[in-house]
Each structure stands twice: as structure tokens, then as C-alpha cells.
Design an enzyme around this catalytic site. Structure first.
Site, PDB file in Angstrom:
ATOM      1  N   ASP A  29       7.952 -11.309  -7.035  1.00  0.00           N
ATOM      2  CA  ASP A  29       8.844 -11.944  -6.066  1.00  0.00           C
ATOM      3  C   ASP A  29       9.905 -12.721  -6.849  1.00  0.00           C
ATOM      4  OD1 ASP A  29       8.432 -13.037  -2.823  1.00  0.00           O
ATOM      5  OD2 ASP A  29       9.879 -14.025  -4.129  1.00  0.00           O
ATOM      6  N   ILE A  30      11.147 -12.601  -6.404  1.00  0.00           N
ATOM      7  CA  ILE A  30      12.277 -13.227  -7.106  1.00  0.00           C
ATOM      8  C   ILE A  30      12.223 -14.761  -7.037  1.00  0.00           C
ATOM      9  CG2 ILE A  30      13.959 -13.380  -5.210  1.00  0.00           C
ATOM     10  CD1 ILE A  30      15.997 -12.041  -7.050  1.00  0.00           C
ATOM     11  N   ASN A  85       3.783 -11.756   6.383  1.00  0.00           N
ATOM     12  CA  ASN A  85       4.575 -12.337   7.468  1.00  0.00           C
ATOM     13  C   ASN A  85       4.994 -11.184   8.372  1.00  0.00           C
ATOM     14  OD1 ASN A  85       4.374 -14.882   6.249  1.00  0.00           O
ATOM     15  ND2 ASN A  85       6.173 -14.504   4.976  1.00  0.00           N
ATOM     16  N   GLN A  92       9.008 -13.467   8.629  1.00  0.00           N
ATOM     17  CA  GLN A  92       9.404 -12.280   7.864  1.00  0.00           C
ATOM     18  C   GLN A  92      10.924 -12.224   7.754  1.00  0.00           C
ATOM     19  OE1 GLN A  92       8.154  -8.487   9.494  1.00  0.00           O
ATOM     20  NE2 GLN A  92       8.674  -7.388   7.617  1.00  0.00           N
ATOM     21  N   HIS A  98       5.402  -6.013   3.673  1.00  0.00           N
ATOM     22  CA  HIS A  98       4.979  -6.359   2.311  1.00  0.00           C
ATOM     23  C   HIS A  98       3.887  -7.407   2.347  1.00  0.00           C
ATOM     24  CE1 HIS A  98       8.414  -8.844   3.538  1.00  0.00           C
ATOM     25  NE2 HIS A  98       7.855  -9.834   2.870  1.00  0.00           N
ATOM     26  N   PHE A  99       2.930  -7.239   1.464  1.00  0.00           N
ATOM     27  CA  PHE A  99       1.935  -8.285   1.235  1.00  0.00           C
ATOM     28  C   PHE A  99       2.418  -9.165   0.102  1.00  0.00           C
ATOM     29  CE2 PHE A  99      -1.149  -5.539   3.412  1.00  0.00           C
ATOM     30  CZ  PHE A  99      -1.905  -6.477   4.089  1.00  0.00           C
ATOM     31  N   HIS A 100       2.314 -10.475   0.305  1.00  0.00           N
ATOM     32  CA  HIS A 100       2.491 -11.430  -0.788  1.00  0.00           C
ATOM     33  C   HIS A 100       1.111 -11.631  -1.432  1.00  0.00           C
ATOM     34  CE1 HIS A 100       6.447 -13.206   0.601  1.00  0.00           C
ATOM     35  NE2 HIS A 100       6.042 -12.660   1.732  1.00  0.00           N
TER      36      HIS A 100
END
Ligand code: 5GP
Ligand code: ZN
Length: 134
Positions: A29-30, A85, A92, A98-100
Site C-alpha cells: 500500500d502506498i 472496505n 472503500q 482488495h484485502f488490506h
């Protein structure tokens, strides 16, 4: 298609990839909650959990499990949080499911959501409504 995660899949936007197979991509993740925060996505575009096919969801969750193990072994973390989310109402921002996977260590200060309580008979009613939605 203007989806940024589709662009990452196609290599049109850069990312630090940590895992890739035929169906799934995982990358940093950025803006990490903690160092090593990973996003795991299907390569095919689906907006949310209702849209994704069961087959792709199986591939996605298997990759999430693999990433969790890699975080534990590679970064030496003790545990991690998974977050999905689902829809803008749930926070979201990128409309590509996407899963974090968020590495955790004791005392990192990350506070999860506050919890409430049910009034009398409220829990029963809510449970019934949910069962009616199945
Ligand atoms: P959401 O709020 O949709 O569940 O989370 C989207 C996540 O994508 C955020 O944590 C955000 O930091 C991350 N993100 C947004 N744009 C980019 C990008 O261009 N590259 C990467 N690697 N992550 C991004
Ligand atoms: Zn997409």
C-alpha cells in the site's frame, strides 16, 4: 478503464509487488498503516464482494493467507489485521475489491473501532432482519 488497480495489474502504474499468480496480485500500500501493509487484489476487475466470482474469491483469500504467513516470517511480526472496505459507505476509495493485510506488533498504537451495546430485545430483532436477507 480508469481503475488504478487495473493499471497496476497491467503495469501501467508502478507498485512494489510482493506476490503474483495467474489470478491475484499483492503489493505494498502506498500509504501504509504500518510498514509492510499489503493490498491483495484479483487481477480481474470486480468492485466488491458481491461482484467477485466464488472461484476468484477462493484464489484471493488463499493469497491473503500466503501473504499473512510471509509477513510473519519475513518481517517477524506477531500478527496482522485483515480489512476489506466493502463499498464507499464502508470507506472503500478504490472501487476494485482488495484485502488490506496490516502487520501488527504489540504497542503499535493502532486502535480498532469503538464498540457499543444493544438495548433490550434489539439484538434479537437485528439478527432476524439479517437472517431474512440470506
Ligand atoms: P480503500 O480505502 O479503497 O479500502 O483503500 C485503498 C488503498 O489503496 C489505500 O490504503 C491507499 O493508500 C491505497 N492506494 C491508493 N492509490 C494507490 C496507488 O497508486 N498505489 C498503491 N500501491 N496503493 C494505493
Ligand atoms: Zn480495477
Amino acid at each position: 478503464m480508469s481503475c488504478i488497480f487495473c493499471k497496476i495489474v497491467k503495469g501501467e502504474l508502478p507498485s512494489y509487488k510482493v506476490y503474483e499468480d495467474e489470478n491475484v496480485l499483492a503489493f505494498l500500500d502506498i500509504a501504509p498503516v504500518n510498514q509492510g501493509h499489503i493490498l491483495v487484489i484479483p487481477k480481474k476487475h470486480y468492485a466488491n464482494l458481491e461482484e467477485i466470482s466464488n472461484d476468484d474469491l477462493c484464489c484471493l483469500i488463499k493469497a491473503v493467507k500466503k501473504i499473512g504467513k510471509a509477513l510473519k516470517q519475513g518481517l517477524g511480526i506477531a500478527g496482522y489485521n485483515l480489512q476489506l472496505n466493502n463499498d464507499p459507505a464502508a470507506g472503500q476509495v478504490v472501487p476494485h475489491i482488495h484485502f488490506h493485510v496490516i502487520p501488527r506488533k504489540k504497542g503499535d498504537g493502532l486502535k480498532l473501532w469503538p464498540q457499543g451495546e444493544y438495548r433490550e430485545r434489539e439484538a434479537e430483532k437485528i439478527a432476524e432482519k439479517i437472517k431474512n436477507g440470506l
